[in-house]
Design a protein around this motif. Structure first.
Motif, short mmCIF file in Angstrom:
data_model
loop_
_atom_site.label_atom_id
_atom_site.label_comp_id
_atom_site.label_asym_id
_atom_site.label_seq_id
_atom_site.Cartn_x
_atom_site.Cartn_y
_atom_site.Cartn_z
N ILE A 147 -4.81 12.79 4.25
CA ILE A 147 -4.65 11.35 4.48
C ILE A 147 -3.50 10.75 3.68
CG2 ILE A 147 -7.03 10.91 5.19
CD1 ILE A 147 -7.58 10.02 2.28
N PHE A 148 -2.67 11.61 3.07
CA PHE A 148 -1.55 11.07 2.29
C PHE A 148 -0.52 10.39 3.19
CE2 PHE A 148 2.70 11.22 0.56
CZ PHE A 148 2.51 10.60 -0.67
N ARG A 149 -0.11 11.07 4.23
CA ARG A 149 0.86 10.48 5.16
C ARG A 149 0.29 10.54 6.56
NH1 ARG A 149 5.65 9.09 4.39
NH2 ARG A 149 5.98 10.43 2.60
N VAL A 150 -0.12 9.40 7.06
CA VAL A 150 -0.75 9.34 8.37
C VAL A 150 -0.06 8.27 9.22
CG1 VAL A 150 -3.04 10.27 7.82
CG2 VAL A 150 -2.52 7.91 7.26
N GLU B 12 4.25 8.94 -4.29
CA GLU B 12 4.00 7.50 -4.33
C GLU B 12 2.57 7.12 -3.90
OE1 GLU B 12 6.87 5.07 -2.22
OE2 GLU B 12 5.43 3.43 -2.02
N LEU B 13 1.96 6.32 -4.77
CA LEU B 13 0.64 5.77 -4.50
C LEU B 13 0.78 4.29 -4.13
CD1 LEU B 13 -2.51 5.84 -4.84
CD2 LEU B 13 -2.13 5.49 -7.27
N GLU B 14 1.67 3.63 -4.83
CA GLU B 14 1.89 2.20 -4.63
C GLU B 14 3.33 1.87 -4.97
OE1 GLU B 14 -1.02 -0.31 -6.45
OE2 GLU B 14 0.22 -2.11 -6.32
N GLN C 115 -3.38 -0.86 4.13
CA GLN C 115 -2.64 -1.27 2.94
C GLN C 115 -3.37 -2.41 2.25
OE1 GLN C 115 1.19 -2.10 4.88
NE2 GLN C 115 2.06 -0.48 3.63
N ALA D 236 -0.13 -1.31 -2.05
CA ALA D 236 -0.84 -0.05 -2.29
C ALA D 236 -1.42 0.48 -1.00
CB ALA D 236 -1.97 -0.28 -3.29
N GLY D 237 -1.44 1.78 -0.86
CA GLY D 237 -2.07 2.41 0.30
C GLY D 237 -3.54 2.66 -0.02
N ARG E 289 2.55 3.45 11.40
CA ARG E 289 3.92 3.98 11.37
C ARG E 289 3.93 5.30 12.12
NH1 ARG E 289 5.75 2.75 5.05
NH2 ARG E 289 5.04 0.58 5.11
N ARG F 99 -4.24 6.46 0.54
CA ARG F 99 -3.68 7.23 -0.58
C ARG F 99 -4.48 6.98 -1.85
NH1 ARG F 99 2.92 7.15 -0.04
NH2 ARG F 99 2.91 7.95 2.11
N ARG G 166 11.32 15.01 9.25
CA ARG G 166 11.86 13.93 8.44
C ARG G 166 12.86 14.57 7.47
NH1 ARG G 166 8.77 11.03 3.80
NH2 ARG G 166 9.39 8.86 4.06
N GLU H 86 5.10 8.12 11.90
CA GLU H 86 5.71 9.07 10.97
C GLU H 86 6.19 10.30 11.73
OE1 GLU H 86 6.24 8.68 7.75
OE2 GLU H 86 4.91 7.03 7.17
N PHE I 107 -3.01 3.60 8.89
CA PHE I 107 -3.56 3.57 7.53
C PHE I 107 -3.80 2.13 7.12
CE2 PHE I 107 0.54 2.35 5.66
CZ PHE I 107 1.43 2.79 6.63
P1 ATP Z 1 6.77 6.89 1.71
O1 ATP Z 1 8.10 6.89 1.01
O2 ATP Z 1 5.76 7.81 1.11
O3 ATP Z 1 6.86 6.98 3.20
P2 ATP Z 1 7.01 4.09 1.63
O4 ATP Z 1 7.87 3.91 0.41
O5 ATP Z 1 7.61 4.02 2.96
O6 ATP Z 1 6.16 5.44 1.47
P3 ATP Z 1 5.88 1.51 1.47
O7 ATP Z 1 6.61 1.01 2.64
O8 ATP Z 1 6.33 1.09 0.10
O9 ATP Z 1 5.79 3.09 1.53
O10 ATP Z 1 4.35 1.19 1.67
C1 ATP Z 1 3.49 0.83 0.60
C2 ATP Z 1 2.34 1.79 0.46
O11 ATP Z 1 1.71 2.03 1.72
C3 ATP Z 1 2.74 3.17 -0.03
O12 ATP Z 1 2.85 3.20 -1.43
C4 ATP Z 1 1.61 4.02 0.46
O13 ATP Z 1 0.53 3.99 -0.45
C5 ATP Z 1 1.19 3.36 1.75
N1 ATP Z 1 1.75 4.10 2.88
C6 ATP Z 1 2.97 3.98 3.42
N2 ATP Z 1 3.14 4.82 4.45
C7 ATP Z 1 1.98 5.50 4.57
C8 ATP Z 1 1.52 6.51 5.46
N3 ATP Z 1 2.27 6.98 6.45
N4 ATP Z 1 0.27 6.98 5.29
C9 ATP Z 1 -0.53 6.50 4.31
N5 ATP Z 1 -0.15 5.55 3.45
C10 ATP Z 1 1.08 5.05 3.57
#
Ligand code: ATP
Length: 455
Positions: A186-189, A261-263, A194, A319-320, A177, A323, A98, A179, A192
């Motif tokens: 589990i931060f970026r998976v 980012e958390l939310e 929402q 919110a995730g 997603r 996360r 990325r 990714e 997940f």
């Molecule tokens: P990032 O920039 O970290 O990819 P994003 O801005 O694309 O996140 P949003 O589309 O705003 O995320 O999604 C809202 C919430 O969903 C995020 O704040 C996060 O908590 C959660 N989220 C998004 N993508 C992921 C992911 N791949 N894994 C876990 N949680 C996620």
């Protein structure tokens, strides 16, 4: 709080919170499984969100829409065209990554080489086929956010609840997603959950509500135990704004790998309802939308004062859950030195989030009266409906305390010889945080426990 992700990952596996997905086959990147305690923590966090969003407010309705939806949803939502991340390939080590952090200098995350391709757009949606025929027409996507199900049900909810503005629709569910580089546990998976609220209001009142929700959401995270100094706001601007957003405030948390980012709290304007409505030209939309040739419903609401139909604006706190769970665990993780020089690991969860509320331990495994009283107490406390009450008969109370500190059980109750011999059946109640022990008559235990968890 936890200082490294490794200490969290290790505790999560050891105690049954979170496991690598498909582990016995070598794992699956970006997919994790929640174990016996992880699922409890997750359910508790969801319930706390639902309580604050739906039950404690009188202007929000709940919803649970399907994950698989008509492909037109993603055509008109803009995801098919624009839900992409920039991706680069490294010519040296052949890895793919990325690239949104590579604004000026492009350096491979993996080997440090600058011999990388120009960024190109990669769509993050999982494409899938629906039905027995695999052809050009049979595709759709797994939803990349829960929000679209809310917009497509706008009319159903308004018609069935007679809502007027302002009001919201709340939903918790899985999103997917693809990714490019899932990482940080589990931060970026790739799969997940929402917790999303779409809050509809009159155009012109959107900025006021946006500000309100940013504050309300921060307060909610504080109520889940996160501390003020570990939370920051980031005001997203310009190119970094999502395709639907007029302005976004991200709530960041200090994860072990840094503030992230958390939310996100976005002002989505009339973009979404305007994109999915029929007869778009009737509404004087403020957002730029794709011409909709398929929708069969007007996604508008009657303004009773002015007696006209209008498409509301929408504020979205998104919110995730995963996360959130990582943040709550990071914050709760505590290594403490004890007076005797030893250390203990404690998860200092807020009581309402603790996976196990009370553990009841008979001091002697084989003493029938002790065992019987312990089981009776378990059944009584379980009926209070606070969550999981564990009866645990290992015969080793000291070890039990250590284990329950590590998984964040707020209260341990031991039943011993005094409990069966003395009048009033006194049991010992031990507090996770202070490690203090007090004696409570068995008959008063339910009241003690309710008081502890409800206040
Ligand atoms: P990032 O920039 O970290 O990819 P994003 O801005 O694309 O996140 P949003 O589309 O705003 O995320 O999604 C809202 C919430 O969903 C995020 O704040 C996060 O908590 C959660 N989220 C998004 N993508 C992921 C992911 N791949 N894994 C876990 N949680 C996620």
């Amino acid at each position: 709080p936890a200082k490294t992700m490794d200490e969290l990952v290790s505790l999560c596996k050891r105690r049954g919170f979170i496991f690598q997905g498909s582990e016995i086959y070598g794992g699956m990147q970006g997919a994790y499984d929640y174990g016996p305690l992880g699922i409890e923590l997750k359910n508790n966090l969801k319930a706390a969100w639902w309580r604050s969003m739906v039950y404690e407010r009188d202007d929000v309705e709940g919803l649970d829409a399907a994950i698989i939806q008509n492909k037109h949803v993603y055509k008109y939502s803009g995801h098919e065209d624009t839900f992409t991340d920039p991706m680069v390939d490294c010519h040296e080590c052949k890895s793919r990554m990325r690239a949104d952090h590579m604004k000026d200098i492009k350096v491979c995350d993996n080997c440090g080489s600058t011999n990388v391709t120009e960024p190109r757009d990669f769509n993050l949606m999982f494409k899938t086929n629906v039905g027995p025929m695999v052809n050009e027409e049979s595709y759709t996507y797994l939803r990349p956010e829960t929000a679209q199900g809310i917009f497509t049900n706008f009319k159903n909810v308004v018609d069935s609840t007679s809502r007027t503005l302002p009001f919201g629709i709340a939903q918790i569910g899985k999103s997917f997603r693809n990714e490019i580089t899932p990482r940080n546990f589990i931060f970026r998976v790739r799969e997940f959950e929402q917790m999303e609220l779409e809050f509809f209001c009159k155009p012109g009142e959107d900025e006021k509500w946006h500000e309100f929700w940013v504050g309300a959401r921060k307060q909610w995270w504080l109520d889940q135990g996160l501390s003020e100094e570990n939370i920051e706001f980031e005001y997203v601007t310009g190119d970094d704004l999502a395709h639907y957003s007029k302005s976004t405030v991200d709530i960041l948390y200090k994860f072990p790998h840094g503030f992230e980012e958390l939310e996100g709290v976005a002002n989505r304007t009339d973009y979404d309802l305007g994109s999915h409505t029929k007869a778009q030209e009737e509404f004087g939309l403020s957002a730029k939308v794709k011409k909709n040739e398929h929708s069969t419903a007007k996604l508008a609401i009657r303004d009773l004062e002015e007696n006209k139909w209008e498409v509301p604006f929408c504020i979205e706190p998104s919110a995730g859950l995963d996360r959130g769970l990582l943040a709550v665990m990071t914050e709760a993780y505590t290594e403490e030195e004890l007076p005797n020089g030893s250390t203990r690991t404690v998860l200092k969860f807020k009581p309402h989030l603790a996976p196990i509320k009370v553990a009841i331990m008979p001091l002697k495994k084989n003493k029938p009266e002790i065992v019987a009283l312990a089981k009776e107490l378990k059944n009584k406390l379980q009926k209070l409906g606070l969550g999981r009450i564990l009866y645990e008969n290992t015969g080793n109370v000291g070890k039990g305390y250590r284990r329950h500190d590590e998984v964040g059980t707020p209260i341990c109750v031991t039943v011993d010889f005094d409990s069966i011999e003395q009048e009033g059946a006194p049991v010992t109640v031990r507090d996770r945080d202070t490690m203090e022990q007090i004696v409570v008559p068995a008959a008063e235990l339910p009241a003690y426990v309710i008081n502890y968890f409800i206040n």
